[in-house]
Write a protein that holds these residues in place. Structure first.
Motif, short mmCIF file in Angstrom:
data_model
loop_
_atom_site.label_atom_id
_atom_site.label_comp_id
_atom_site.label_asym_id
_atom_site.label_seq_id
_atom_site.Cartn_x
_atom_site.Cartn_y
_atom_site.Cartn_z
N UNK A 578 17.20 5.55 64.11
CA UNK A 578 17.51 4.89 65.38
C UNK A 578 16.26 4.71 66.23
N UNK A 579 15.39 5.72 66.23
CA UNK A 579 14.15 5.62 67.01
C UNK A 579 13.31 4.44 66.54
N UNK A 580 13.23 4.26 65.22
CA UNK A 580 12.46 3.14 64.65
C UNK A 580 13.03 1.82 65.14
N UNK A 581 14.35 1.68 65.10
CA UNK A 581 14.98 0.42 65.50
C UNK A 581 14.84 0.17 67.00
N UNK A 582 14.97 1.22 67.82
CA UNK A 582 14.87 1.05 69.26
C UNK A 582 13.49 0.60 69.70
N UNK A 583 12.47 0.84 68.86
CA UNK A 583 11.12 0.42 69.20
C UNK A 583 10.92 -1.09 69.07
#
Length: 947
Positions: A578-583
């Motif tokens: 999720x962190x990767x996508x939110x970036x």
């Protein structure tokens, strides 16, 4: 704090004076680093910086300043080399602005230069000449201009990253050695976009000497988002067909265009997709959209560049033709449709937006499949880290060597010396970095071949002389870019042209082969090589899409391996994924794609990632089976591994393999229908891997790889043809596939075949990369799993459609099929008097015979001659058995027609269903839905089999 010195103050006063007029107020980062160095040193240098950083001025301003200081204003003092003629035009415009103001002549010379301009240049050459690698080879041969090449003191090579890994670069490296014989040791300045190993590139073009590396690539900021466009789903019988959702893509592109104030470039990976997108944006939304790619006429490309620069057009859809540093003014947004496939390509293309280095380059990548999404995500992350692909350089190209040997011999003779010895030419060749490891035996093998077979040189008492074919072979091979011959595709039904295919794709075709063109399936009926025509007929079978020459670049190992890592993270680590996508996405979009991808991966026990290779298989007595190897290693490694694995399975196991294909993430091997036990298949896989492991341990794998490529005639046919043309063995005309195969067999153990293998490995296969992967398999760093059953990762998009959606799609498909059936014609026949008429089902039912009034009616196919059988029966003539059966079927249909009229009409109208089958289906399937499902399935099978 110490005040930063303005490096412009160190330039010649004449140059300082014109800078404000040129709009150059303060130096960019790369200019601050480069100008002071170039002013104080004649050392070779490479400037690495992103698009818009001012690399051209960083090189030219100090060189021009030194030319003034040293009074070096003879023609030709500065040689500026670019890889594209379009870039030549752009650089000429930029240099003219500078050089004209200080009264220094500059001009361009390439293949499109008019004859009148060439004559003028010959009489009065400019002080600075802009050219291409190919034209440099012509200048070295030119009797009149050659003498001016002795004056060259500075050589600038622009966009050098696009030359270093191909034959054009190897040819340029050798041409520079020839140039140095005339002018000594010029200062060589290379300009490059972001590359992994600039020192290696500098050595490549400076005889291995290297020099100063000025790297300003980290100054550019990028803002790139990745969006996923879910596929469109169609149902054909019981088959779900997943296609890119072009309609939704066009909607999103239109939204981007109207929401962007400035200019946009939409990049695609293929010419045909560029044309499709532009056409749909024009048709559906009335937008003024231009197209820019290499197949468009030069005048139109120049016009498009100028209109974009002036703001006359807002949107251009382009391929790699606009990728390099042509000045097109400020671009606000760059959109990439489908993954750009390489990190360096993404940086180069997105870098066109916010063109100046201090501006943020904004880009958006639209992906159309899950593989595509992961790939674009990996490229975006790697790009932000500055982790581009490892630099690969091409070495020891034999056909390039053959061309340059002729040039060197002619250089010797023209300059008033005797013909050179073998040692003289070999010494010059091995000074060039690409040929530093060329053995004397390899050199002599090339010399002997072009002496005996090409007749371009003669070897006499250790001296090399020009042969009768020298001039022709030299000028025919000035360009190392393969010639692209087009074949017209002719539909045999209409005798009209429906498209074009490149020669490379045609050589892969035979009669009966099927492919997709213009969105439809076609089957090859015949190929006329002399007329360059492919005759086809339309079919509905799903088949392969033409692989256009020079367009789809391979996905490299570093990107594919990172995709494997992302699979693992998305499978096991919700927080990190999720962190990767939110970036890179807004919260709503990130949550939506995370849910979709997570649902897909959770259905797989073990996900193939960067550390696991998974073999999956199925088999059947009646249908072809599959062996799928999930390997995240990129196109080139997977291609080579598929060839090796297929050969070992074929030659050393009992597994009935049929054919193979591969992409960046999987290898698919088809199996003949057979009775197989799971243990036998798994044993065959382990046996094949054991044989490969044994060759890796013994150190024989490299020779086995090359031998496998040499045996794979279909895979290297195109590469052999190009090499044979460059060696003068074959001409530029077209040849039937069987003829080329015969020539391949004749030259199997020659330098010609060796170079064909080399070229294949440099473009389609990665020998060193595969050996690294095999070593990791042997050491256990990469684990291998084998399991029965084919997972959804073979086609992950299909599983993204849930059961309810599948049911809805089938309902839509059945409604559509019922509508098509209602538009078809059937023949109504009176069984009493023999009257018949043909009418559409939608025209309604006949209650009675229009001629005799009888209600004894039946229906049959429009082209069925059943009325003649009825006439014979009325006259009590003899009926053959098949005629009696057809008459019985006609009466059976009549019975169904009275009680289930519409279902009966549909059954008779369906393709691939005869009257007896129609009667049987009506007896077995009671109810419209069940009957339509079966009819649709049978019709699909019929079309698939019959074509």
């Amino acid at each position: 704090m110490k005040k930063e010195t303005n490096v412009f103050a160190c330039l010649d006063e004449r140059i300082q004076k014109i800078l404000p007029e040129l709009g150059i107020e303060k130096p960019t980062y790369v200019q601050r680093l480069a100008i002071s160095f170039l002013l104080s040193s004649d050392e070779n240098v490479i400037l690495v910086a992103p698009t818009g950083a001012g690399k051209t001025e960083a090189a030219i301003l100090p060189i021009l300043s030194k030319m003034f200081k040293r009074s070096e204003l003879e023609p030709i003092k500065l040689l500026y080399i670019t890889p594209l003629r379009a870039l030549n035009r752009d650089i000429l415009g930029r240099l003219l602005r500078i050089f004209e103001k200080v009264k220094v002549s500059v001009d361009v010379r390439h293949g499109d230069t008019p004859q009148s301009v060439r004559r003028k240049q010959t009489k009065s050459p400019p002080i600075a000449l802009i050219t291409t690698p190919e034209t440099l080879n012509i200048l070295l041969w030119s009797p009149r201009l050659r003498r001016y090449l002795k004056n060259i003191r500075y050589v600038v090579i622009d966009e050098v990253h696009s030359l270093v890994n191909n034959k054009r670069g190897a040819q340029l490296a050798l041409a520079l050695e020839r140039l140095k014989i005339l002018c000594g040791q010029p200062q060589i300045v290379l300009l490059s976009a972001t590359i992994a190993d600039p020192d290696l590139v500098l050595k490549y073009f400076t005889s291995g000497k290297g020099g100063k590396v000025i790297n300003a690539s980290q100054q550019k900021k990028y803002q790139v988002t990745v969006e996923y466009v879910p596929p469109s789903i169609e149902v054909l019988g019981n088959t779900i067909i997943v296609k890119p959702n072009v309609r939704e893509l066009i909607k999103r592109l239109y939204r981007d265009i109207i929401e962007t104030n400035g200019k946009l470039i939409i990049f695609t990976n293929t010419r045909d997709l560029a044309e499709i997108i532009a056409a749909l944006l024009r048709k559906q939304y009335g937008l003024n959209v231009a197209v820019h790619h290499s197949s468009i006429a030069r005048e139109l490309r120049i016009s498009t560049e100028e209109h974009l620069r002036q703001g006359a057009i807002k949107v251009v859809v382009a391929t790699s033709s606009l990728e390099l540093g042509i000045d097109i003014g400020g671009i606000e947004l760059v959109i990439q449709v489908f993954s750009p496939r390489r990190v360096e390509v993404m940086l180069q293309r997105v870098g066109r937006a916010g063109h100046f280095v201090e501006q943020v380059s904004r880009g958006k990548i639209y992906t159309m499949t899950i593989d595509d999404f992961f790939e674009a995500l990996a490229i975006t992350i790697l790009g932000k880290r500055g982790e581009v692909e490892p630099t690969e350089v091409l070495v020891k190209s034999y056909d390039v060597l053959a061309h340059q040997i002729i040039g060197i011999i002619r250089d010797y003779k023209f300059d008033g010396r005797e013909y050179p010895s073998v040692e003289d030419v070999y010494s010059i060749v091995t000074r060039a970095y690409p040929y530093r490891t060329l053995s004397k035996a390899e050199f002599l093998a090339v010399c002997r071949f072009i002496s005996r077979k090409s007749r371009a040189i003669r070897i006499e008492d250790g001296v090399l002389r020009l042969g009768k074919n020298a001039i022709g072979m030299y000028f025919d091979n000035v360009s190392m870019i393969p010639i692209t011959i087009k074949y017209r595709v002719i539909d045999i039904a209409s005798n009209k042209q429906i498209g074009e295919l490149d020669e490379k794709f045609v050589l892969e075709l035979e009669s009966g082969a099927k492919f997709i063109l213009a969105g439809h399936g076609h089957e090859v009926i015949n190929i006329d090589y002399l007329a360059k025509k492919v005759y086809v007929r339309r079919v509905s079978e799903i088949s392969q899409t033409p692989s256009w020459v020079g367009e789809l670049m391979p996905v490299p190992y570093n990107v594919a391996r990172y995709v494997g890592m992302l699979r693992r993270v998305f499978k096991h680590n919700d927080y990190e994924s999720k962190r990767i996508l939110y970036e890179i996405l807004d919260e709503k979009s990130a949550a939506k794609i995370h849910k979709r991808v997570k649902a897909l991966l959770m259905e797989i026990d073990s996900v193939p990632d960067e550390n696991h290779i998974i073999f999956e298989y199925n088999y059947s007595m009646f249908e072809k089976g599959l062996l799928v190897v999930h390997l995240c290693a990129g196109n080139r490694i997977n291609k080579l591994f598929s060839m090796l694995l297929f050969r070992v399975l074929l030659e050393q196991t009992n597994l009935p393999v049929l054919r193979y294909t591969s992409d960046a993430y999987r290898i698919i091997i088809e199996l003949y229908p057979s009775i197989q036990k799971s243990k036998c298949i798994e044993d065959a896989i382990r046996e094949a891997l054991g044989r490969i492991r044994e060759m890796v341990v013994k150190g024989t794998i490299r020779s086995f790889i090359r031998d496998t490529v040499k045996r794979s005639a279909g895979d290297i046919l195109w590469y052999f043809l190009n090499v044979a043309r460059r060696f003068g063995v074959l001409g530029e005309e077209t040849y039937p596939r069987r003829y080329i195969l015969a020539v391949m067999d004749k030259y199997r153990d020659t330098i010609l075949m060796e170079e064909a293998v080399n070229e294949f490995l440099s473009i389609r296969g990665d020998e060193e990369g595969l050996i690294r992967v095999l070593n990791d398999m042997v050491s256990g760093k990469i684990r291998i799993l084998i399991r029965k059953g084919i997972s959804i990762l073979v086609n992950p998009e299909i599983r993204l459609v849930d059961a309810k959606e599948q049911e809805r799609l089938r309902e839509i498909a059945l409604d559509d099929y019922q509508h098509r059936l209602s538009r078809r014609r059937v023949k109504w026949v009176c069984l009493h008097c023999g009257y018949y008429e043909i009418r559409r089902i939608s025209d309604g039912l006949l209650d009675s015979c229009p001629k005799c009034g009888s209600h004894l009616l039946s229906v049959t196919k429009p082209k069925d001659n059943t009325e003649y059988i009825l006439e014979k029966a009325k006259r009590k003539m003899y009926l053959r058995q098949n005629e009696r059966l057809r008459l019985d079927a006609l009466y059976a249909i009549s019975n169904f027609l009275r009680v289930r009229p519409l279902e009966t009409l549909y059954a008779v109208a369906s393709y691939g269903v005869n009257l007896r089958q129609a009667a049987a289906l009506l007896g077995r399937y009671k109810g419209m839905r069940l009957l339509l499902e079966k009819l649709l399935e049978m019709e699909a099978n019929y079309v698939r089999i019959s074509g």
